[in-house]
Design an enzyme around this catalytic site. Structure first.
Site, PDB file in Angstrom:
ATOM      1  N   SER A  21     -18.589  13.615 -55.624  1.00  0.00           N
ATOM      2  CA  SER A  21     -19.583  14.510 -56.247  1.00  0.00           C
ATOM      3  C   SER A  21     -18.964  15.874 -56.546  1.00  0.00           C
ATOM      4  O   SER A  21     -19.202  16.452 -57.613  1.00  0.00           O
ATOM      5  CB  SER A  21     -20.766  14.723 -55.302  1.00  0.00           C
ATOM      6  OG  SER A  21     -21.489  13.539 -55.159  1.00  0.00           O
ATOM      7  N   ARG A  25     -18.159  17.849 -60.325  1.00  0.00           N
ATOM      8  CA  ARG A  25     -18.664  19.201 -60.633  1.00  0.00           C
ATOM      9  C   ARG A  25     -17.529  20.178 -60.881  1.00  0.00           C
ATOM     10  O   ARG A  25     -17.633  21.071 -61.732  1.00  0.00           O
ATOM     11  CB  ARG A  25     -19.559  19.681 -59.495  1.00  0.00           C
ATOM     12  CG  ARG A  25     -20.915  18.940 -59.480  1.00  0.00           C
ATOM     13  CD  ARG A  25     -21.512  18.947 -58.099  1.00  0.00           C
ATOM     14  NE  ARG A  25     -22.863  18.421 -58.057  1.00  0.00           N
ATOM     15  CZ  ARG A  25     -23.196  17.122 -57.984  1.00  0.00           C
ATOM     16  NH1 ARG A  25     -22.245  16.199 -57.984  1.00  0.00           N
ATOM     17  NH2 ARG A  25     -24.456  16.746 -57.913  1.00  0.00           N
ATOM     18  N   GLY A  94     -23.113   7.216 -63.087  1.00  0.00           N
ATOM     19  CA  GLY A  94     -24.416   7.849 -63.286  1.00  0.00           C
ATOM     20  C   GLY A  94     -24.312   9.366 -63.229  1.00  0.00           C
ATOM     21  O   GLY A  94     -24.987  10.079 -63.981  1.00  0.00           O
ATOM     22  N   ARG A 122     -29.660   1.588 -65.665  1.00  0.00           N
ATOM     23  CA  ARG A 122     -30.199   2.620 -64.761  1.00  0.00           C
ATOM     24  C   ARG A 122     -31.056   3.629 -65.534  1.00  0.00           C
ATOM     25  O   ARG A 122     -30.740   4.026 -66.651  1.00  0.00           O
ATOM     26  CB  ARG A 122     -29.038   3.302 -64.015  1.00  0.00           C
ATOM     27  CG  ARG A 122     -28.325   2.277 -63.131  1.00  0.00           C
ATOM     28  CD  ARG A 122     -27.226   2.881 -62.318  1.00  0.00           C
ATOM     29  NE  ARG A 122     -27.732   3.827 -61.335  1.00  0.00           N
ATOM     30  CZ  ARG A 122     -26.947   4.638 -60.625  1.00  0.00           C
ATOM     31  NH1 ARG A 122     -25.633   4.599 -60.788  1.00  0.00           N
ATOM     32  NH2 ARG A 122     -27.470   5.465 -59.746  1.00  0.00           N
ATOM     33  N   GLN A 173     -28.582  14.647 -59.032  1.00  0.00           N
ATOM     34  CA  GLN A 173     -28.135  14.470 -60.419  1.00  0.00           C
ATOM     35  C   GLN A 173     -29.125  15.126 -61.375  1.00  0.00           C
ATOM     36  O   GLN A 173     -28.731  15.814 -62.318  1.00  0.00           O
ATOM     37  CB  GLN A 173     -27.979  12.979 -60.733  1.00  0.00           C
ATOM     38  CG  GLN A 173     -26.819  12.342 -59.971  1.00  0.00           C
ATOM     39  CD  GLN A 173     -26.710  10.846 -60.182  1.00  0.00           C
ATOM     40  OE1 GLN A 173     -27.593  10.208 -60.754  1.00  0.00           O
ATOM     41  NE2 GLN A 173     -25.623  10.269 -59.698  1.00  0.00           N
ATOM     42  N   ASP A 319     -26.582   7.883 -49.848  1.00  0.00           N
ATOM     43  CA  ASP A 319     -25.523   6.896 -50.081  1.00  0.00           C
ATOM     44  C   ASP A 319     -25.047   6.220 -48.790  1.00  0.00           C
ATOM     45  O   ASP A 319     -24.122   5.409 -48.825  1.00  0.00           O
ATOM     46  CB  ASP A 319     -24.333   7.566 -50.792  1.00  0.00           C
ATOM     47  CG  ASP A 319     -24.690   7.926 -52.237  1.00  0.00           C
ATOM     48  OD1 ASP A 319     -25.650   7.353 -52.790  1.00  0.00           O
ATOM     49  OD2 ASP A 319     -24.006   8.801 -52.813  1.00  0.00           O
ATOM     50  N   LYS A 346     -30.032   2.339 -57.664  1.00  0.00           N
ATOM     51  CA  LYS A 346     -28.619   2.742 -57.621  1.00  0.00           C
ATOM     52  C   LYS A 346     -27.783   1.716 -58.400  1.00  0.00           C
ATOM     53  O   LYS A 346     -28.321   0.982 -59.216  1.00  0.00           O
ATOM     54  CB  LYS A 346     -28.175   2.869 -56.156  1.00  0.00           C
ATOM     55  CG  LYS A 346     -28.905   3.982 -55.396  1.00  0.00           C
ATOM     56  CD  LYS A 346     -28.514   5.342 -55.921  1.00  0.00           C
ATOM     57  CE  LYS A 346     -29.259   6.454 -55.213  1.00  0.00           C
ATOM     58  NZ  LYS A 346     -29.043   7.748 -55.845  1.00  0.00           N
ATOM     59  N   ARG A 350     -30.019  -1.721 -53.975  1.00  0.00           N
ATOM     60  CA  ARG A 350     -29.295  -1.730 -52.695  1.00  0.00           C
ATOM     61  C   ARG A 350     -30.147  -2.237 -51.531  1.00  0.00           C
ATOM     62  O   ARG A 350     -29.595  -2.617 -50.495  1.00  0.00           O
ATOM     63  CB  ARG A 350     -28.751  -0.325 -52.392  1.00  0.00           C
ATOM     64  CG  ARG A 350     -27.565   0.010 -53.273  1.00  0.00           C
ATOM     65  CD  ARG A 350     -26.934   1.341 -52.913  1.00  0.00           C
ATOM     66  NE  ARG A 350     -25.697   1.506 -53.668  1.00  0.00           N
ATOM     67  CZ  ARG A 350     -25.077   2.662 -53.831  1.00  0.00           C
ATOM     68  NH1 ARG A 350     -25.575   3.765 -53.301  1.00  0.00           N
ATOM     69  NH2 ARG A 350     -23.955   2.728 -54.517  1.00  0.00           N
ATOM     70  N   ARG A 398     -20.587   0.519 -52.736  1.00  0.00           N
ATOM     71  CA  ARG A 398     -21.046   0.770 -51.364  1.00  0.00           C
ATOM     72  C   ARG A 398     -21.591  -0.500 -50.703  1.00  0.00           C
ATOM     73  O   ARG A 398     -21.500  -0.669 -49.492  1.00  0.00           O
ATOM     74  CB  ARG A 398     -22.082   1.886 -51.341  1.00  0.00           C
ATOM     75  CG  ARG A 398     -21.493   3.202 -51.855  1.00  0.00           C
ATOM     76  CD  ARG A 398     -22.296   4.418 -51.460  1.00  0.00           C
ATOM     77  NE  ARG A 398     -22.014   5.524 -52.364  1.00  0.00           N
ATOM     78  CZ  ARG A 398     -20.919   6.279 -52.358  1.00  0.00           C
ATOM     79  NH1 ARG A 398     -19.976   6.053 -51.459  1.00  0.00           N
ATOM     80  NH2 ARG A 398     -20.750   7.254 -53.228  1.00  0.00           N
TER      81      ARG A 398
HETATM   82  C1  S3P Z   1     -24.966  12.157 -56.661  1.00  0.00           C
HETATM   83  C2  S3P Z   1     -26.294  12.162 -56.310  1.00  0.00           C
HETATM   84  C3  S3P Z   1     -26.993  11.023 -55.711  1.00  0.00           C
HETATM   85  C4  S3P Z   1     -26.012   9.966 -55.192  1.00  0.00           C
HETATM   86  C5  S3P Z   1     -24.886   9.693 -56.146  1.00  0.00           C
HETATM   87  C6  S3P Z   1     -24.113  10.969 -56.459  1.00  0.00           C
HETATM   88  C7  S3P Z   1     -24.359  13.380 -57.239  1.00  0.00           C
HETATM   89  O1  S3P Z   1     -27.815  10.409 -56.681  1.00  0.00           O
HETATM   90  O2  S3P Z   1     -26.700   8.772 -54.883  1.00  0.00           O
HETATM   91  O3  S3P Z   1     -24.005   8.740 -55.581  1.00  0.00           O
HETATM   92  O4  S3P Z   1     -23.128  13.495 -57.301  1.00  0.00           O
HETATM   93  O5  S3P Z   1     -25.124  14.261 -57.632  1.00  0.00           O
HETATM   94  P1  S3P Z   1     -29.288  10.965 -57.040  1.00  0.00           P
HETATM   95  O6  S3P Z   1     -29.134  12.283 -57.659  1.00  0.00           O
HETATM   96  O7  S3P Z   1     -29.837   9.964 -57.991  1.00  0.00           O
HETATM   97  O8  S3P Z   1     -30.035  11.032 -55.758  1.00  0.00           O
END
Ligand code: S3P
Length: 436
Positions: A21, A25, A94, A122, A173, A319, A346, A350, A398
């Protein structure tokens, strides 16, 4: 099918891959910041490669010759694209699609944003609703009350509008898509989450010299601030990747080891508190209070007992629910995890995947609908007799790693299919498991 061998007596000190993550960013903000940024300990995996490729197509210059150290030349908020339309592909990531969409709806050109097969299933309405309220024009494939990739994002200039948004579901996200879009707006954006999700974007906005206030689950951001490069960013190891080894250490006999430089951001690491409640012998040492806190984690084999996890705890371990289910299967008693419904959207469903794999291994595991809240609760009974099982990865990294930990700790010569998906976040995982 790959066979899974028994593992016990894990000793030593291990370094794990960097945070996914934070890597996403760091790439995105460095690209639109003023100045040059050197990103140290960047995670190379399928998902971050998707973000990197999108940014390269948007004209960003990235020097990747330093391996895990990247150098990015920031180009400012507006990409220098002269064509009317750009075609991008988020692959299976995603995070790439949802967060970059926030940034793309403030550009002057149109974006045709494609995805691979899994990501194409998704839901994207969750970003389209707030971004549209900010003035963005986004369309996609409409089906069963939602919108799916590919997305078509219309260029928008001069400015988007700020937003006061109450999020129906905690999601980093979605929150991040709104914050990135707010860079292209004027006025004050506020975001309220049902419970705090990971705050990596907020921390990185601060690192890039912007003011953002976050009190519990209310975020306020004065739009239109300009990110300025901090010059250097160090990315600690990914807590979600560490979680597989933490649980493996707890449930295997005679293990004691140290995991180095693991991100312990409290909005990510709720699993630690849950495992401690279950009787886990886990110690945090050598804590470093950087923009993202990190530390070494010492793990020792432990006799675990069941616990109850509330729905407020879930976003900070979203996660890790699957690997927690594995720990619960090795614990004494019935563990209940409330508010797990987000796991159904996801990389795969899951909940269904976890129920199928753990049931195959002899574990009693099922869901219940809570009558008062309508939330979904996952119940896992501690198991004393595991079975040999053929697991499926369901093409989800995962799910695959959780099943491998389950099989390796039970020692029942289990097997699993389609493990290439692990490259999504942790390309070294199978090699590390082999070396144990
Ligand atoms: C993430 C946020 C989470 C997480 C994903 C990574 C991110 O998802 O499950 O693996 O990097 O912002 P959600 O924002 O849908 O909760």
């Amino acid at each position: 099918m790959m066979t899974i061998k028994k593992i016990n007596k894990i000793k030593g000190t291990f370094s794990l891959p960097s945070d996914k993550s934070i890597s996403h960013r760091a790439l995105m903000l460095s690209s639109i910041a003023g100045g040059k940024t050197s990103i140290d300990n960047f995670l190379h995996c399928d998902d971050t490669a998707a973000t990197l490729n999108c940014l390269l197509k948007l004209g960003i210059a990235v020097n990747t010759s330093g391996g895990s150290s990247l150098i990015i030349e920031g180009k400012g908020l507006r990409f220098k694209i002269t064509k009317p339309e750009v075609r991008l592909n988020a692959g299976e990531s995603g995070t790439t699609m949802r967060i970059l969409s926030g940034l793309l709806c403030g550009q002057s050109f149109n974006t045709h944003f494609q995805a691979s097969e899994g990501l194409s299933r998704r839901p994207m309405q969750r970003i389209i609703t707030p971004l549209t309220r900010m003035g963005a024009v986004i369309s996609g494939t409409e089906a069963s009350g939602n919108v799916y990739p590919p997305l078509y994002i219309r260029g928008h200039q001069p400015l988007l509008r700020p937003i006061d948004y109450v999020m129906p579901v905690a999601s980093a996200q979605v929150k991040s898509a709104i914050l990135f879009a707010s860079l292209y707006a004027q006025g004050m954006t506020t975001i309220k989450e049902p419970s705090p999700s990971r705050d990596h974007t907020e921390r990185m906005f601060t690192l890039f010299g912007m003011n953002i206030s976050a009190h519990k689950s209310l975020i306020s951001f004065e739009c239109g601030q300009r990110p300025v490069s901090p010059e250097k960013i160090f990315i600690p190891a990914d807590f979600s990747s560490a979680a597989f080894f933490i649980v493996l250490g707890l449930i295997t006999e005679d293990s004691q080891f140290t995991l180095k430089n693991i991100n312990i951001n409290p909005t990510r690491s709720a699993l630690l508190q849950v495992l401690k409640r279950m009787g886990a012998d886990i110690r945090i040492i050598n804590e470093n209070k950087a923009y993202e806190p990190y530390a070494d984690i010492v793990v020792k084999s432990s006799a675990l007992r069941a616990t109850e996890i509330t729905s407020e705890e879930v976003p900070a371990m979203i996660d890790e629910v699957q690997i927690l289910s594995v720990a619960a299967a090795f614990a004494k008693g019935n563990t209940a995890i409330s508010g797990v419904e987000e796991l159904r959207v996801k990389e795969t469903d899951r909940i269904e995947a976890t129920i199928k794999n753990l049931s195959a291994a002899g574990v009693t595991i099922y869901t219940e609908k809570e009558t008062l809240t309508g939330k979904e609760k996952l119940i896992i009974q501690g198991c004393s007799k595991f079975r040999k099982a053929a697991f499926s990865s369901f093409n989800d990294h995962r799910t695959a790693m959780s099943a491998i930990i389950q099989g390796a700790a039970s020692g029942k010569e289990c097997a699993i299919d389609n493990c290439e998906c692990i490259n999504k976040s942790f390309p070294q995982f199978l090699q590390m498991i082999d070396s144990l």
